[in-house]
Every structure is written in structure tokens, then in C-alpha cells.
Design a protein around this motif. Structure first.
Motif, PDB file in Angstrom:
ATOM      1  N   ALA A  51       0.841  -1.190   0.000  1.00  0.00           N
ATOM      2  CA  ALA A  51       0.000   0.000   0.000  1.00  0.00           C
ATOM      3  C   ALA A  51       0.877   1.241   0.000  1.00  0.00           C
ATOM      4  O   ALA A  51       2.092   1.170   0.187  1.00  0.00           O
ATOM      5  CB  ALA A  51      -0.911  -0.006   1.223  1.00  0.00           C
ATOM      6  N   THR A  52       0.235   2.392  -0.205  1.00  0.00           N
ATOM      7  CA  THR A  52       0.917   3.679  -0.188  1.00  0.00           C
ATOM      8  C   THR A  52       0.473   4.448   1.048  1.00  0.00           C
ATOM      9  O   THR A  52      -0.726   4.494   1.358  1.00  0.00           O
ATOM     10  CB  THR A  52       0.573   4.494  -1.447  1.00  0.00           C
ATOM     11  N   VAL A  53       1.405   5.062   1.753  1.00  0.00           N
ATOM     12  CA  VAL A  53       1.091   5.828   2.957  1.00  0.00           C
ATOM     13  C   VAL A  53       0.449   7.146   2.540  1.00  0.00           C
ATOM     14  O   VAL A  53       0.989   7.875   1.700  1.00  0.00           O
ATOM     15  CB  VAL A  53       2.369   6.095   3.786  1.00  0.00           C
ATOM     16  N   LYS A  54      -0.723   7.446   3.141  1.00  0.00           N
ATOM     17  CA  LYS A  54      -1.400   8.719   2.874  1.00  0.00           C
ATOM     18  C   LYS A  54      -1.243   9.682   4.044  1.00  0.00           C
ATOM     19  O   LYS A  54      -0.924  10.845   3.854  1.00  0.00           O
ATOM     20  CB  LYS A  54      -2.897   8.491   2.585  1.00  0.00           C
ATOM     21  N   GLU A  55      -1.518   9.208   5.261  1.00  0.00           N
ATOM     22  CA  GLU A  55      -1.395  10.045   6.455  1.00  0.00           C
ATOM     23  C   GLU A  55      -0.744   9.242   7.572  1.00  0.00           C
ATOM     24  O   GLU A  55      -0.921   8.035   7.664  1.00  0.00           O
ATOM     25  CB  GLU A  55      -2.779  10.508   6.938  1.00  0.00           C
ATOM     26  N   ILE A  56      -0.007   9.937   8.425  1.00  0.00           N
ATOM     27  CA  ILE A  56       0.636   9.293   9.569  1.00  0.00           C
ATOM     28  C   ILE A  56       0.154   9.988  10.835  1.00  0.00           C
ATOM     29  O   ILE A  56       0.212  11.211  10.944  1.00  0.00           O
ATOM     30  CB  ILE A  56       2.172   9.383   9.471  1.00  0.00           C
ATOM     31  N   HIS A  57      -0.340   9.210  11.791  1.00  0.00           N
ATOM     32  CA  HIS A  57      -0.782   9.726  13.084  1.00  0.00           C
ATOM     33  C   HIS A  57       0.123   9.140  14.162  1.00  0.00           C
ATOM     34  O   HIS A  57       1.114   8.478  13.855  1.00  0.00           O
ATOM     35  CB  HIS A  57      -2.252   9.361  13.315  1.00  0.00           C
ATOM     36  N   ASP A  58      -0.202   9.371  15.425  1.00  0.00           N
ATOM     37  CA  ASP A  58       0.644   8.902  16.527  1.00  0.00           C
ATOM     38  C   ASP A  58       0.773   7.382  16.542  1.00  0.00           C
ATOM     39  O   ASP A  58       1.875   6.845  16.576  1.00  0.00           O
ATOM     40  CB  ASP A  58       0.093   9.378  17.873  1.00  0.00           C
ATOM     41  N   GLU A  59      -0.343   6.671  16.542  1.00  0.00           N
ATOM     42  CA  GLU A  59      -0.323   5.214  16.636  1.00  0.00           C
ATOM     43  C   GLU A  59      -0.847   4.520  15.384  1.00  0.00           C
ATOM     44  O   GLU A  59      -0.777   3.298  15.279  1.00  0.00           O
ATOM     45  CB  GLU A  59      -1.160   4.758  17.844  1.00  0.00           C
ATOM     46  N   THR A  60      -1.397   5.270  14.431  1.00  0.00           N
ATOM     47  CA  THR A  60      -2.011   4.677  13.245  1.00  0.00           C
ATOM     48  C   THR A  60      -1.447   5.280  11.970  1.00  0.00           C
ATOM     49  O   THR A  60      -0.811   6.336  11.990  1.00  0.00           O
ATOM     50  CB  THR A  60      -3.546   4.875  13.254  1.00  0.00           C
ATOM     51  N   VAL A  61      -1.729   4.593  10.868  1.00  0.00           N
ATOM     52  CA  VAL A  61      -1.300   5.039   9.546  1.00  0.00           C
ATOM     53  C   VAL A  61      -2.475   4.841   8.598  1.00  0.00           C
ATOM     54  O   VAL A  61      -3.133   3.789   8.623  1.00  0.00           O
ATOM     55  CB  VAL A  61      -0.094   4.203   9.051  1.00  0.00           C
ATOM     56  N   LEU A  62      -2.758   5.827   7.762  1.00  0.00           N
ATOM     57  CA  LEU A  62      -3.787   5.685   6.734  1.00  0.00           C
ATOM     58  C   LEU A  62      -3.095   5.235   5.453  1.00  0.00           C
ATOM     59  O   LEU A  62      -2.209   5.919   4.938  1.00  0.00           O
ATOM     60  CB  LEU A  62      -4.518   7.014   6.501  1.00  0.00           C
ATOM     61  N   LEU A  63      -3.473   4.062   4.978  1.00  0.00           N
ATOM     62  CA  LEU A  63      -2.855   3.482   3.788  1.00  0.00           C
ATOM     63  C   LEU A  63      -3.848   3.446   2.636  1.00  0.00           C
ATOM     64  O   LEU A  63      -5.026   3.149   2.835  1.00  0.00           O
ATOM     65  CB  LEU A  63      -2.378   2.049   4.072  1.00  0.00           C
TER      66      LEU A  63
END
Length: 165
Positions: A51-63
Motif C-alpha cells: 500500500a501507499t502511505v497517505k497520512e501518519i498519526h501517533d499510533e495509526t497510519v492511513l494506507l
């Protein structure tokens, strides 16, 4: 207590220290890799999904799993951050082509293309493979005749056994 009885315990404690130290280094390297992710980079999850990373948060990642399809994953679920070339190669399906013969790998194409014989062993991929179906047809034609000959000799043996009795 003597040093001889303490020696196995000391060795065991030392081995445990070394094993936990290497595991801790691996965990730190993985954490560093996850923290250095940037939006737009390609990743592979621990489940094997690319997958491609869209957003990065503290504990999660939006892929972005597919165009327009987004999923939220825990950062710990990211198994590897891939280089752009490797990610594109995997996504585009451009797997390396494996040749049928080894001559393309050794660079001896000029000698075989010009028709010269070389010291290579023929593995049956050339003219011998083309002649094989004809040989199979001949053996198929000869098989009934051979079977008839065997039947005749078997009958003669039976009649000879009967005469002997």
C-alpha cells in the motif's frame, strides 16, 4: 560455592543478555523505520499487503490499498518501508524474466546463434525435442505388433505345457 558450579549460570546469563540485546536492537530499528515513514512512500504490511502511505498519526497510519480505497492500520502492522523502485516493480508486476536456457546468462549467444557447435550439453530443447513426437508415433505403431508377437509366444508356451502333461 565454587567457581565451577557458578560457571554454567554465568554462561547462561550471558547468553540471555546477548539474545535480548539483539532482539532489542531489531525492535529499535523497526521503530525507527516506522517513524521515518513519509506520506507517499510504499509499504508492505506484516500481512503481506502492499500500500501507499497517505497520512501518519501517533499510533495509526492511513494506507491507500488501491486507487480510492483507504484503510487505517496500526503503525506496528507496517512490516517494511520499500524503496520507490522496488514498490513500483511489485505493483506494476514487472517481475524479472527467467530465461529458458542458460546461454543468455553466460553471454555465449554469439557462438550458438552463428550455428557453431559448442561444448555445451544439449538438454533436449533444440532439434531433439522436435523429433521426439515422430519417435513416439513409431513406437505406438510398433507396440501392437510387439503385443501380438508376445501373445503368440504365450499361446505356444501354454500348448507346450499342455502337451507335456
Amino acid at each position: 560455592m565454587s567457581t565451577v558450579t557458578l560457571l554454567p549460570f554465568i554462561v547462561l546469563i550471558g547468553a540471555m543478555f546477548l539474545m535480548t540485546r539483539s532482539a532489542k536492537k531489531k525492535q529499535q530499528a523497526a521503530e525507527k523505520m516506522r517513524n521515518e515513514m513519509q506520506p507517499g512512500t510504499g509499504v508492505r504490511t506484516i500481512g503481506g499487503m502492499y500500500a501507499t502511505v497517505k497520512e501518519i498519526h501517533d499510533e495509526t497510519v492511513l494506507l491507500e490499498v488501491a486507487p480510492g480505497v483507504h484503510a487505517v492500520y496500526a503503525k506496528n502492522a507496517v512490516g517494511a518501508v520499500l524503496a520507490d523502485e522496488e514498490y513500483n516493480r511489485i505493483i506494476d508486476g514487472a517481475d524479472p524474466v527467467v530465461p529458458d536456457d542458460i546461454s543468455s546468462l553466460t553471454g555465449d549467444d554469439a557462438a550458438t546463434d552463428s550455428g557453431e557447435k559448442s561444448d555445451k550439453i544439449d538438454l533436449g530443447k533444440g532439434d531433439a525435442a522436435a523429433d521426439k513426437p515422430e519417435a513416439d508415433e513409431k513406437s505406438a505403431e510398433e507396440a501392437p505388433a510387439a503385443a501380438e508377437g508376445k501373445d503368440a509366444s504365450a499361446e505356444e508356451k501354454k500348448s507346450g505345457d499342455a502337451d507335456a502333461k
